[in-house]
Design a protein around this motif. Structure first.
Motif, PDB file in Angstrom:
ATOM      1  N   ILE A   1       0.841  -1.204   0.000  1.00  0.00           N
ATOM      2  CA  ILE A   1       0.000   0.000   0.000  1.00  0.00           C
ATOM      3  C   ILE A   1       0.874   1.251   0.000  1.00  0.00           C
ATOM      4  O   ILE A   1       0.617   2.204  -0.738  1.00  0.00           O
ATOM      5  N   LYS A   2       1.935   1.246   0.791  1.00  0.00           N
ATOM      6  CA  LYS A   2       2.860   2.387   0.811  1.00  0.00           C
ATOM      7  C   LYS A   2       3.521   2.577  -0.547  1.00  0.00           C
ATOM      8  O   LYS A   2       3.651   3.697  -1.034  1.00  0.00           O
ATOM      9  N   LYS A   3       3.922   1.465  -1.166  1.00  0.00           N
ATOM     10  CA  LYS A   3       4.554   1.550  -2.484  1.00  0.00           C
ATOM     11  C   LYS A   3       3.573   2.115  -3.516  1.00  0.00           C
ATOM     12  O   LYS A   3       3.945   2.948  -4.346  1.00  0.00           O
ATOM     13  N   ALA A   4       2.311   1.685  -3.451  1.00  0.00           N
ATOM     14  CA  ALA A   4       1.293   2.202  -4.382  1.00  0.00           C
ATOM     15  C   ALA A   4       1.117   3.703  -4.200  1.00  0.00           C
ATOM     16  O   ALA A   4       0.997   4.446  -5.185  1.00  0.00           O
ATOM     17  N   ARG A   5       1.132   4.174  -2.959  1.00  0.00           N
ATOM     18  CA  ARG A   5       0.995   5.619  -2.703  1.00  0.00           C
ATOM     19  C   ARG A   5       2.156   6.396  -3.300  1.00  0.00           C
ATOM     20  O   ARG A   5       1.972   7.480  -3.862  1.00  0.00           O
ATOM     21  N   ILE A   6       3.343   5.842  -3.190  1.00  0.00           N
ATOM     22  CA  ILE A   6       4.524   6.495  -3.772  1.00  0.00           C
ATOM     23  C   ILE A   6       4.392   6.540  -5.291  1.00  0.00           C
ATOM     24  O   ILE A   6       4.649   7.573  -5.922  1.00  0.00           O
ATOM     25  N   LEU A   7       3.978   5.415  -5.897  1.00  0.00           N
ATOM     26  CA  LEU A   7       3.835   5.358  -7.349  1.00  0.00           C
ATOM     27  C   LEU A   7       2.778   6.338  -7.857  1.00  0.00           C
ATOM     28  O   LEU A   7       2.886   6.854  -8.967  1.00  0.00           O
ATOM     29  N   ARG A   8       1.755   6.601  -7.058  1.00  0.00           N
ATOM     30  CA  ARG A   8       0.726   7.568  -7.467  1.00  0.00           C
ATOM     31  C   ARG A   8       1.288   8.980  -7.570  1.00  0.00           C
ATOM     32  O   ARG A   8       0.789   9.808  -8.320  1.00  0.00           O
ATOM     33  N   LYS A   9       2.321   9.246  -6.794  1.00  0.00           N
ATOM     34  CA  LYS A   9       2.942  10.581  -6.819  1.00  0.00           C
ATOM     35  C   LYS A   9       4.024  10.695  -7.880  1.00  0.00           C
ATOM     36  O   LYS A   9       4.323  11.788  -8.344  1.00  0.00           O
ATOM     37  N   GLU A  10       4.635   9.578  -8.252  1.00  0.00           N
ATOM     38  CA  GLU A  10       5.773   9.584  -9.177  1.00  0.00           C
ATOM     39  C   GLU A  10       5.423   8.808 -10.441  1.00  0.00           C
ATOM     40  O   GLU A  10       6.007   7.776 -10.715  1.00  0.00           O
ATOM     41  N   TYR A  11       4.497   9.325 -11.217  1.00  0.00           N
ATOM     42  CA  TYR A  11       4.078   8.576 -12.390  1.00  0.00           C
ATOM     43  C   TYR A  11       4.790   9.039 -13.654  1.00  0.00           C
ATOM     44  O   TYR A  11       5.350  10.127 -13.712  1.00  0.00           O
ATOM     45  N   THR A  12       4.764   8.173 -14.664  1.00  0.00           N
ATOM     46  CA  THR A  12       5.428   8.461 -15.933  1.00  0.00           C
ATOM     47  C   THR A  12       4.571   9.402 -16.777  1.00  0.00           C
ATOM     48  O   THR A  12       3.385   9.612 -16.496  1.00  0.00           O
ATOM     49  N   LYS A  13       5.166   9.919 -17.836  1.00  0.00           N
ATOM     50  CA  LYS A  13       4.442  10.796 -18.755  1.00  0.00           C
ATOM     51  C   LYS A  13       3.230  10.064 -19.343  1.00  0.00           C
ATOM     52  O   LYS A  13       2.134  10.616 -19.402  1.00  0.00           O
ATOM     53  N   ALA A  14       3.426   8.803 -19.742  1.00  0.00           N
ATOM     54  CA  ALA A  14       2.332   8.021 -20.330  1.00  0.00           C
ATOM     55  C   ALA A  14       1.214   7.793 -19.312  1.00  0.00           C
ATOM     56  O   ALA A  14       0.030   7.888 -19.651  1.00  0.00           O
ATOM     57  N   GLU A  15       1.575   7.504 -18.069  1.00  0.00           N
ATOM     58  CA  GLU A  15       0.561   7.317 -17.026  1.00  0.00           C
ATOM     59  C   GLU A  15      -0.227   8.602 -16.811  1.00  0.00           C
ATOM     60  O   GLU A  15      -1.452   8.570 -16.655  1.00  0.00           O
ATOM     61  N   LYS A  16       0.456   9.723 -16.830  1.00  0.00           N
ATOM     62  CA  LYS A  16      -0.203  11.013 -16.640  1.00  0.00           C
ATOM     63  C   LYS A  16      -1.197  11.282 -17.777  1.00  0.00           C
ATOM     64  O   LYS A  16      -2.324  11.706 -17.537  1.00  0.00           O
ATOM     65  N   ILE A  17      -0.788  11.004 -19.004  1.00  0.00           N
ATOM     66  CA  ILE A  17      -1.649  11.214 -20.174  1.00  0.00           C
ATOM     67  C   ILE A  17      -2.893  10.341 -20.083  1.00  0.00           C
ATOM     68  O   ILE A  17      -4.023  10.815 -20.250  1.00  0.00           O
ATOM     69  N   LEU A  18      -2.698   9.040 -19.816  1.00  0.00           N
ATOM     70  CA  LEU A  18      -3.833   8.125 -19.777  1.00  0.00           C
ATOM     71  C   LEU A  18      -4.750   8.422 -18.592  1.00  0.00           C
ATOM     72  O   LEU A  18      -5.974   8.367 -18.714  1.00  0.00           O
ATOM     73  N   TRP A  19      -4.158   8.773 -17.452  1.00  0.00           N
ATOM     74  CA  TRP A  19      -4.980   9.080 -16.281  1.00  0.00           C
ATOM     75  C   TRP A  19      -5.907  10.255 -16.543  1.00  0.00           C
ATOM     76  O   TRP A  19      -7.061  10.267 -16.137  1.00  0.00           O
TER      77      TRP A  19
END
Length: 117
Positions: free
Chosen positions: A7-25
């Motif tokens: 869960i902690k790792k998922a929270r970190i990944l939500r803050k540090e996403y890639t350009k592609a993740e940002k576009i799709l989100w």
């Protein structure tokens, strides 16, 4: 990894996403495509980039590191595990999302027979 750790790792990944993740989100969030999506959603010991609980659909965005042999094997194991949990994983390359987001969205909708854009 423990449940708390994932869960902690998922929270970190939500803050540090890639350009592609940002576009799709931007295209998936707030039910813009008619479905509720979660970003960096933990399922047991794995984290799915985007997850739609209603359709049991996971979307993974892959960068070049997914071409490395060890990572390909890990992806196979991970996909098989999620499949056993009745979660269908749909994979796209980061470059696909960055270069043609609308085509990616059409593929997602066509696979799950969702309403057209």
């Amino acid at each position: 990894m423990t449940k708390t750790g994932i869960i902690k790792k998922a929270r970190i990944l939500r803050k540090e996403y890639t350009k592609a993740e940002k576009i799709l989100w931007k295209k998936l969030r707030d039910r813009k495509q008619g479905l509720k999506w979660r970003r960096q959603h933990p399922v047991d010991m794995f984290i799915i980039d985007f997850y739609c609980p209603e359709k049991k659909l996971g979307i993974e965005l892959d960068g070049s590191y997914h071409n490395i042999k060890e990572n390909k094997e890990y992806d196979k194991v991970r996909t098989a595990y999620l499949k056993n949990k009745n979660i269908k994983i749909f994979r796209f390359w980061n470059s696909e999302v960055e270069e043609n987001t609308e085509r990616v969205l059409k593929k997602i909708k066509s696979v799950f027979q969702l309403p057209p854009l």
